[in-house]
Design a protein around this motif. Structure first.
Motif, PDB file in Angstrom:
ATOM      1  N   VAL A  54       0.841  -1.200   0.000  1.00  0.00           N
ATOM      2  CA  VAL A  54       0.000   0.000   0.000  1.00  0.00           C
ATOM      3  C   VAL A  54       0.878   1.253   0.000  1.00  0.00           C
ATOM      4  N   ILE A  55       1.933   1.226   0.800  1.00  0.00           N
ATOM      5  CA  ILE A  55       2.797   2.410   0.872  1.00  0.00           C
ATOM      6  C   ILE A  55       3.544   2.598  -0.446  1.00  0.00           C
ATOM      7  N   ALA A  56       4.018   1.504  -1.029  1.00  0.00           N
ATOM      8  CA  ALA A  56       4.789   1.625  -2.271  1.00  0.00           C
ATOM      9  C   ALA A  56       3.934   2.138  -3.424  1.00  0.00           C
ATOM     10  N   THR A  57       2.673   1.682  -3.472  1.00  0.00           N
ATOM     11  CA  THR A  57       1.853   2.053  -4.627  1.00  0.00           C
ATOM     12  C   THR A  57       1.067   3.349  -4.407  1.00  0.00           C
ATOM     13  N   PHE A 100      10.598   1.793   2.742  1.00  0.00           N
ATOM     14  CA  PHE A 100      10.939   0.663   3.614  1.00  0.00           C
ATOM     15  C   PHE A 100      10.755   1.016   5.089  1.00  0.00           C
ATOM     16  N   ILE A 101      11.307   2.166   5.483  1.00  0.00           N
ATOM     17  CA  ILE A 101      11.256   2.513   6.911  1.00  0.00           C
ATOM     18  C   ILE A 101       9.814   2.723   7.366  1.00  0.00           C
ATOM     19  N   LEU A 102       9.052   3.432   6.533  1.00  0.00           N
ATOM     20  CA  LEU A 102       7.649   3.663   6.884  1.00  0.00           C
ATOM     21  C   LEU A 102       6.889   2.330   6.942  1.00  0.00           C
ATOM     22  N   SER A 103       7.144   1.456   5.977  1.00  0.00           N
ATOM     23  CA  SER A 103       6.449   0.157   5.952  1.00  0.00           C
ATOM     24  C   SER A 103       6.789  -0.660   7.184  1.00  0.00           C
ATOM     25  N   ALA A 104       8.066  -0.638   7.571  1.00  0.00           N
ATOM     26  CA  ALA A 104       8.482  -1.430   8.733  1.00  0.00           C
ATOM     27  C   ALA A 104       7.768  -0.933   9.984  1.00  0.00           C
ATOM     28  N   ILE A 105       7.725   0.380  10.144  1.00  0.00           N
ATOM     29  CA  ILE A 105       7.128   0.932  11.363  1.00  0.00           C
ATOM     30  C   ILE A 105       5.616   0.697  11.370  1.00  0.00           C
ATOM     31  N   VAL A 106       4.958   1.101  10.278  1.00  0.00           N
ATOM     32  CA  VAL A 106       3.497   0.962  10.234  1.00  0.00           C
ATOM     33  C   VAL A 106       3.097  -0.508  10.215  1.00  0.00           C
ATOM     34  N   GLY A 107       3.830  -1.313   9.429  1.00  0.00           N
ATOM     35  CA  GLY A 107       3.532  -2.742   9.364  1.00  0.00           C
ATOM     36  C   GLY A 107       3.662  -3.397  10.729  1.00  0.00           C
ATOM     37  N   LEU A 254      10.005  -6.330   0.889  1.00  0.00           N
ATOM     38  CA  LEU A 254      10.717  -5.235   0.221  1.00  0.00           C
ATOM     39  C   LEU A 254      12.181  -5.553  -0.058  1.00  0.00           C
ATOM     40  N   ILE A 255      12.846  -6.237   0.872  1.00  0.00           N
ATOM     41  CA  ILE A 255      14.285  -6.453   0.708  1.00  0.00           C
ATOM     42  C   ILE A 255      14.588  -7.822   0.136  1.00  0.00           C
TER      43      ILE A 255
END
Lengths: 388, 253
Positions: A54-57, A100-107, A254-255
């Motif tokens: 969701v964050i990437a798109t 990545f950082i936002l996804s890690a935190i929110v995820g 992501l990684i």
């Protein structure tokens, strides 16, 4: 096999082992420390992946690239995403790291929330019911991800913008870095996270909190009698474990894979992670990493043998051989070494220091590791001398 | 007249048609040792479970230290200063005896999942509790096995560990469910000597279920006799021992 493809295999193996170790550490918090058989681990990883998608798109383009996002599942999505958004990410390394950082935190945060939500209704029940409830919850998440297209675009794989390691490699060697170096840095980053996970969990558990989780795991009736809020303790373990799984899910998507697909989050991954914990040592964080490394080896070898069989002999079932090995590994572990490769140690809080001071006794498990190794070596040596 | 630490007021607990606790009222005065006896299945342990919060009574109230604790959860009751032990020792098996004892300490700051990360917030308390735990380990004579896993000690030592855990909790009232069951007569006397000392020196109050009347009667101030969920007799030990109803229950079944 030449040197560079061997190196590539090793790096690939280490990357897989690192991701598995992250998952195993998070499973160990729940299953090893608190005794919660989390049969829904895949769902909490999936949350990390879904948030990354969701964050990437949708959110990332607006936030980091300054262009409008695209909603997966809509008609113009692929045109815009492949033609506009992904190229923009590849021009902007910082944006990929932002994603990545936002996804890690929110995820991680959403996974932690879901951990409480899924566990709460069944938290008072016996372990097996809790396991079933979590398994069903995970299936539910999987169905939601397959059907609600705006999240990951349904059943097709969605390519994600991986955090840019090329620019880091370029900063080290200058010019266009060799691919192998980029992969090495990527793998190194995953292991840096493993180290972070280990430090966090070791610190968290080497405390009255860790002791409380073990107390609840060992006997919840007595735990209640001696003032432990069993429900709360279990939910706390789920919060920590699910948070770590959510972050690991973002790393995985992501990684490691650099794409998402709901079918990546089927229960088989849950049970693979459970195998790691069982083989490595239930309740031992280092053991989880060892378990992750062992199972990753089985996974890679199984994959290699599977593809070889398929390509040379046209055998289609080769890719499933590793599942056979997992099953055998679980049975062997339970029969011959139920404590796992690296058994659980007593919880190391400052109380043991006082214990040594006052009693003058120094139980072996609180001696520093080198003393224990030295003694082990001495024992082996004296045995060797005896036999000689 | 010392004040009553525990008051059980007309408590009922039925399981379907079984009247496990059928209108029990009793009091435990502060700094006393009160016994609860009765044949197997007379509802003693159920009563303990109701008092300590494992079962909600169908009717009736339980007052502890002036507070109504009816319907509170066991861990909430524990925090008010009432702790119970188990008939069959329930050890935390993968922990050492020392950890079993210190783990029972009340209000541990480091048990919070946030504070656990900051050692300086709980180190001092943990060290104090460690000293306290070692004191109770000495008191109960568990010193030689304190570093061993609690699953590897003898049944009698498990009973003592239960007692040390209860003491660690800093409780005012300790409910002991058969503290001397299954241990040899010498150790049984030793355990009760310890209880007597705790009452004298630490001003604790005990409410004890025990089948070994010959030991129990030497130490308790007052005895309640339960039969089929009801209190059928009460009084000082020698009165109860001579009570024809009690003799009938125990000998006549």
């Amino acid at each position: 096999m030449d040197l560079s493809s061997l190196l590539e295999f090793i790096l690939q193996y280490l990357a897989v082992a690192g991701v598995y170790s992250l998952l195993a550490i998070s499973m160990n918090v729940e299953y090893g420390w608190a005794g919660i058989p989390n049969f829904g681990k895949a769902a909490f990883m999936a949350v990390g992946g879904a948030v990354a998608a969701v964050i990437a798109t949708q959110i990332g383009p607006m936030l980091f690239l300054g262009i409008e996002g695209a909603v997966p599942g809509t008609l113009e999505f692929f045109g815009r995403y492949n033609g506009e958004i992904l190229p923009a990410y590849s021009q902007n390394p910082l944006a990929t790291w932002g994603v990545f950082i936002l996804s890690a935190i929110v995820g991680g945060a959403i996974a932690a929330l879901l951990g409480v939500l899924f566990t709460y209704p069944a938290v008072r029940l016996r372990e097996d019911y809790l396991a079933i409830a979590l398994l069903m919850s995970a299936q539910l998440i999987w169905i939601v991800l397959r059907t609600v297209k705006p999240i990951m675009g349904g059943t097709m794989s969605l390519i994600l913008p991986s955090p840019d390691f090329k620019c880091i490699a370029a900063a080290i060697v200058g010019g266009t870095p060799p691919k192998i170096l980029v992969e090495a840095i990527r793998t190194g980053f995953i292991w840096l996270l493993v180290l972070g996970y280990l430090l966090y969990v070791e610190k968290l558990m080497g405390s009255p909190f860790g002791r409380k989780l073990r107390i609840v795991r060992d006997d919840e009736v007595a735990a209640e009698a001696y003032g432990k809020n069993v429900v709360r303790a279990r939910l706390e373990a789920m919060v920590v474990g699910s948070f770590l799984a959510g972050v690991a899910g973002a790393v995985y998507a992501l990684i490691h894979l650099r794409s998402v697909n709901p079918d990546n989050y089927l229960p088989d991954i849950t049970f693979m992670v459970l195998t790691m914990v069982l083989v490595g040592g239930v309740g031992n964080n280092i053991g989880s990493v060892v378990g992750g490394m062992v199972i990753a080896l089985v996974d890679r070898l199984g994959y290699m043998i599977g593809t070889t069989l398929a390509m040379s002999y046209g055998v289609s079932w080769g890719g499933y051989l590793n599942y056979l090995v997992y099953g055998v590994a679980i049975i062997l572990a339970i029969f011959f070494r139920p404590q796992g490769l690296i058994p659980e140690k007593p919880v190391k809080t400052p109380a043991w220091k006082v214990y040594v001071e006052l009693t003058g006794r120094r139980p072996s498990f609180i001696q520093p590791i080198w003393t224990r190794i030295k003694r082990g070596v001495g024992r082996v040596r004296s045995r060797a001398q005896e036999s000689a | 007249m010392p004040k009553n630490l525990l008051e059980v007021q007309n408590v009922y607990k039925y399981f379907g048609g079984i009247r496990a606790v059928d209108g029990v009222s009793l009091t435990v005065p502060e700094n006393s040792i009160v016994g609860l006896i009765g044949p197997n299945g007379s509802g003693k342990t159920t009563l303990f479970n109701v008092i300590s919060g494992y079962y909600k009574p169908d009717r009736g109230r339980i007052i502890f230290d002036g507070k109504d604790i009816t319907g509170l959860k066991p861990h909430e009751i524990y925090r008010l200063g009432l702790v119970r032990t188990f008939q069959n020792p329930r050890m935390w098996k993968s922990l050492t005896v020392f950890e079993n004892v210190i783990g029972a300490a009340r209000d541990q700051k480091g048990e919070s999942m946030v504070k656990a990360l900051f050692k300086r917030l709980w180190r001092k308390q943990e060290e104090d509790y460690a000293r306290q735990a070692l004191h109770w380990i000495d008191f109960t004579g568990l010193d030689p096995v304190s570093h061993m896993l609690s699953s590897s000690i003898s049944g009698g030592q498990m009973k003592l560990t239960e007692l040390a855990r209860a003491l660690m909790s800093n409780a005012k009232l300790i409910l002991l469910d058969e503290p001397a069951a299954g241990v040899n007569p010498t150790l049984a006397r030793k355990i009760f000597d310890g209880i007597e000392r705790l009452r004298r020196e630490y001003k604790l109050t005990f409410f004890i279920i025990e089948h070994r009347l010959e030991v129990l009667f030497d130490y308790v101030d007052y005895v309640y006799v339960m039969h089929r969920g009801r209190i059928v007799a009460e009084g000082r030990p020698q009165e109860v021992a001579e009570n024809p109803i009690v003799v009938d229950i125990y000998l006549g079944g």
